[in-house]
Every structure is written in C-alpha cells, then in structure tokens.
Design an enzyme around this catalytic site. Structure first.
Site, PDB file in Angstrom:
ATOM      1  N   SER A 109       0.821  -1.208   0.000  1.00  0.00           N
ATOM      2  CA  SER A 109       0.000   0.000   0.000  1.00  0.00           C
ATOM      3  C   SER A 109       0.858   1.263   0.000  1.00  0.00           C
ATOM      4  O   SER A 109       2.001   1.260   0.458  1.00  0.00           O
ATOM      5  CB  SER A 109      -0.913   0.020   1.225  1.00  0.00           C
ATOM      6  OG  SER A 109      -1.687  -1.141   1.267  1.00  0.00           O
TER       7      SER A 109
HETATM    8  N1  SAH Z   1      -0.908  -4.345   3.751  1.00  0.00           N
HETATM    9  C1  SAH Z   1      -0.310  -4.974   2.631  1.00  0.00           C
HETATM   10  C2  SAH Z   1      -1.293  -4.917   1.463  1.00  0.00           C
HETATM   11  C3  SAH Z   1      -1.208  -6.097   0.639  1.00  0.00           C
HETATM   12  S1  SAH Z   1      -2.355  -6.146  -0.680  1.00  0.00           S
HETATM   13  C4  SAH Z   1       0.978  -4.252   2.271  1.00  0.00           C
HETATM   14  O1  SAH Z   1       1.031  -3.038   2.416  1.00  0.00           O
HETATM   15  O2  SAH Z   1       1.901  -4.893   1.789  1.00  0.00           O
HETATM   16  C5  SAH Z   1      -3.607  -7.168   0.000  1.00  0.00           C
HETATM   17  C6  SAH Z   1      -3.209  -8.557   0.382  1.00  0.00           C
HETATM   18  O3  SAH Z   1      -4.401  -9.250   0.778  1.00  0.00           O
HETATM   19  C7  SAH Z   1      -2.614  -9.394  -0.756  1.00  0.00           C
HETATM   20  O4  SAH Z   1      -1.365  -9.867  -0.352  1.00  0.00           O
HETATM   21  C8  SAH Z   1      -3.614 -10.522  -0.943  1.00  0.00           C
HETATM   22  O5  SAH Z   1      -3.019 -11.754  -1.304  1.00  0.00           O
HETATM   23  C9  SAH Z   1      -4.268 -10.596   0.431  1.00  0.00           C
HETATM   24  N2  SAH Z   1      -5.588 -11.232   0.433  1.00  0.00           N
HETATM   25  C10 SAH Z   1      -6.571 -11.129  -0.482  1.00  0.00           C
HETATM   26  N3  SAH Z   1      -7.648 -11.853  -0.111  1.00  0.00           N
HETATM   27  C11 SAH Z   1      -7.333 -12.426   1.091  1.00  0.00           C
HETATM   28  C12 SAH Z   1      -8.029 -13.290   1.981  1.00  0.00           C
HETATM   29  N4  SAH Z   1      -9.268 -13.716   1.732  1.00  0.00           N
HETATM   30  N5  SAH Z   1      -7.399 -13.664   3.121  1.00  0.00           N
HETATM   31  C13 SAH Z   1      -6.131 -13.244   3.403  1.00  0.00           C
HETATM   32  N6  SAH Z   1      -5.424 -12.429   2.595  1.00  0.00           N
HETATM   33  C14 SAH Z   1      -6.013 -12.025   1.441  1.00  0.00           C
END
Ligand code: SAH
Length: 208
Positions: free
Chosen positions: A52
C-alpha cells in the site's frame, strides 16, 4: 517520505509518525522497485498484489487509535509493511495472508527486523482467527463488497475495524467500524483503491 507525504497531510498521531520514520519500507519492496521505495504510491510485490501507499498505511493506522495494550488482527499481510507498523505500536499482531509465497517473504523480512509479537497464518482471512479472538482492532487491507460476518463477530467490545468496502476493481471507501456493546457504528473515511479480498482457498507453494 514522512515529511512530504505523512506529516504535511492529515496524519497527526505522534506514534504513527514516529513509527513510519523508523520502519524501513525499502526492505519490504521488491529489489527492482527499491529506488521507488519511499515514493508516494503503491508498488507491485508479485502475485498481482501491491504494497500500500505509505499515506494509506499511516491513515489506516491512525484511524484505529492503536494502544500499546491492543491485540490486532490484520487480513492481507502482503509485503508485511503494514504488519510492522502495527506491531511497533500494539502489543501483538495476528496477520493472515492467503498467498503462501507472499507470507514467506513477509515473514523473512519481519524476522530479520527482530519482531517477536507477530503471529502469521496462511488462510482465508475473511474467517478471522477464532482461537485468538476477540481482537481490539481489526484491519483489512483488501477490498470487500461487505463486512465479513466472522470479522465482526471477532471484534471486541469498544473495538475498531477498518476495511475498504465497495465494488472490487472500482473505487472503494475506507470504512471505520466501532463496536459499542450491541451497537455497530460505521463511518466512511476516505475513497481508496485496494486489490480484492479473494474468496479462494489458500495458494500454497507448488512442489517442484
Ligand atoms: N498491507 C499490505 C497490502 C497487501 S495487498 C501491504 O502493504 O503490503 C492485499 C493482500 O491481501 C494481498 O497480499 C492478498 O493476497 C491478500 N488477500 C486477499 N484476499 C485475502 C483473503 N481472503 N485472506 C487473506 N489475505 C487475502
């Protein structure tokens, strides 16, 4: 990064500003994007996912009003950067990621930074982490069309949850949910664009 993107916008919480100055965002981005690690944007982290934008990380953290005694659930570990920010302020963080290779990478960076209050699980985060509930704070970093009922069930009394809600791939709103006994209060805070919260089973490492 903090002076130009965080402190000069609406981030005022001293502990959030302090922590964002300390956590090395460059460690959480892919090597090829390292030159952009402190820029004002989300960046690809592989597997079609992104780390993010720093401002959004600060905004979500501030909205939760974290206390040092808080137990936090994070859904969507991704790079682990938001996890590190949360774990630097709260007592403990339980973080769930559905894509195993991302979780492995996040864990190796978090371990190298010596965090000892982070617990990880590869699973569908929409179901929460029942064994460790209730959570004082819940943060979801992928967009959902609705508030996953299990997460609401696992939110402590006087707890807060922040989650992007809206049509996936379009713009969503960051919604802050506060539980006061049986009352649930919802507040729209900021238009955002997150990757979707998937409903699939976890993607494990392929055996070679
Ligand atoms: N806070 C993180 C954002 C990652 S993007 C950062 O700044 O790096 C969102 C993440 O949510 C992705 O890695 C994706 O694989 C995960 N995601 C999507 N659906 C999900 C689910 N049902 N359960 C757990 N993680 C999930």
């Amino acid at each position: 990064m903090v002076d130009t993107q965080i402190s000069n916008r609406d981030i005022r919480e001293p502990n959030v500003i302090q922590v964002m100055k300390i956590i090395p965002r460059d460690r959480f981005v892919l090597e090829k994007h390292r030159a952009l690690a402190f820029s004002d944007q989300a960046l690809p982290i592989g597997e079609n996912q992104t780390i993010s934008q720093p401002y959004v990380v600060a905004f979500m953290t501030q909205a939760l009003k974290l206390k040092p005694s808080d137990k936090v659930l994070e859904v969507g570990t991704g790079s682990g950067y938001q996890t590190a920010v949360l774990a630097s302020i709260a007592k403990s963080v339980y973080t769930i990621e559905v894509i195993q290779p991302l979780l492995d990478r996040a864990w190796s960076v978090l371990s190298s930074l010596n965090f000892s209050n982070i617990h990880i699980k590869c699973s569908d985060g929409r179901l929460g982490w029942k064994e460790h509930a209730p959570f004082d704070k819940i943060i979801v970093t992928a967009a959902s069309e609705d508030i996953p009922p299990s997460l609401l069930d696992q939110l402590a009394d006087n707890g807060k949850m922040i989650i992007p809600i809206g049509q996936q791939h379009w713009s969503q709103d960051l919604v802050l949910i506060s539980r006061q006994g049986k009352r649930i209060i919802k507040e729209k805070l900021l238009p955002v664009r997150f990757v979707p919260l998937v409903k699939e089973t976890p993607k494990k490492h392929k055996k070679r």
